[in-house]
Design an enzyme around this catalytic site. Sequence first.
Site, short mmCIF file in Angstrom:
data_model
loop_
_atom_site.label_atom_id
_atom_site.label_comp_id
_atom_site.label_asym_id
_atom_site.label_seq_id
_atom_site.Cartn_x
_atom_site.Cartn_y
_atom_site.Cartn_z
N ASP A 119 0.91 -1.27 0.08
CA ASP A 119 -0.11 -0.07 0.13
C ASP A 119 0.67 1.08 0.17
OD1 ASP A 119 -2.08 -1.76 0.30
OD2 ASP A 119 -3.05 -0.67 1.86
N HIS A 163 -6.11 3.23 -4.12
CA HIS A 163 -6.00 3.52 -2.67
C HIS A 163 -6.32 5.01 -2.31
CE1 HIS A 163 -5.13 2.23 1.31
NE2 HIS A 163 -4.04 2.61 1.41
N HIS A 172 -4.83 9.27 0.12
CA HIS A 172 -4.83 8.74 1.41
C HIS A 172 -5.82 9.12 2.58
CE1 HIS A 172 -3.42 5.69 4.61
NE2 HIS A 172 -2.94 4.90 3.21
N HIS A 197 3.24 -2.39 3.30
CA HIS A 197 3.60 -0.87 2.89
C HIS A 197 4.78 -0.71 1.96
CE1 HIS A 197 0.20 -0.38 5.98
NE2 HIS A 197 -0.28 0.63 5.10
ZN ZN Z 1 -2.60 3.22 3.11
#
Ligand code: ZN
Length: 288
Positions: free
Chosen positions: A107, A158, A162, A254
């Site tokens: 991510d 995503h 964010h 991540h």
């Molecule tokens: Zn994220």
Amino acid sequence: MTAVVAALLGSAYVLGRSLVPDQTQRHATGVTTEGDGPHYADQTPEEPPTGAPTGTPTGTPTGIATAGQSAGPTEAGQDGSGQSASGDKLFGAHTETGNARLALTFDDGPDPRYTPQVLAILREYDVKATFCVVGENAQDHPDLIQAIVADGHTLCNHSWHHDVSLGNKSADQIRADLVRTNEAIRSAVPDAPIVWYRQPGGAWTYPVVSVSQQLGMTPLHWSVDPSDWQAPGASKIAATVLAQAEPGAVVLMHDAGGDRQGTVDALRRILPQLSARYELEALPTDPT
Ligand SMILES: [Zn+2]
């Protein structure tokens, strides 16, 4: 806004926790002082793993509870706190692959420091994964989006910036954010399917699920969360993933948003075992 969000979440748990220690710790580590690239400040309290069976979603998502009261200018936050979300807080978002294969998801990128390292390691083990990319990062690093797709990995929207509170905005605002993100991705890889959406912070709401589906994307949560965004170190990240991995697991990691060297190093440690124990897949671009 904060009150509404907290009420949505079942605020007793959320309000009982303070963010200050996390932020202090991360600032102390210098995570937020690096110059290039956005850093999604940690505005989500950690969900302690105590009492939760590994890989089994239980508990309460906390991701969006802090957006309104955070000190950060971006309303950004990290994923991870939603790991233990109970099913009724996920609004149907997928937590597993739906088959025996295990999916690695990365991510918040792409990030020029870490995404190339992740890609190199995945290539070394011939593993395909899924990258949940942030729109502004896709816009800044189209070459990395192209590298992700060129290596056979799949993409997941995503959000543009964010925004962990995105789900509390109007459907039109949500739609604009997700469309803008897809457009940034598609400007780099015009033909690549974008059929997954992951809400920042795992802070799902009915509107964000609904809009993502209207745009042809399937909401994607996760089942294994090593909280790597808190930079607990490669050993801890690796141990958590290996302990909680199971057939069908969706693993959250991540490749951006701060110092992710621990994630990169953990990945190198876990891939030999994971790929021996499971078939690893990039989440398909034709989910049903
Ligand atoms: Zn994220």
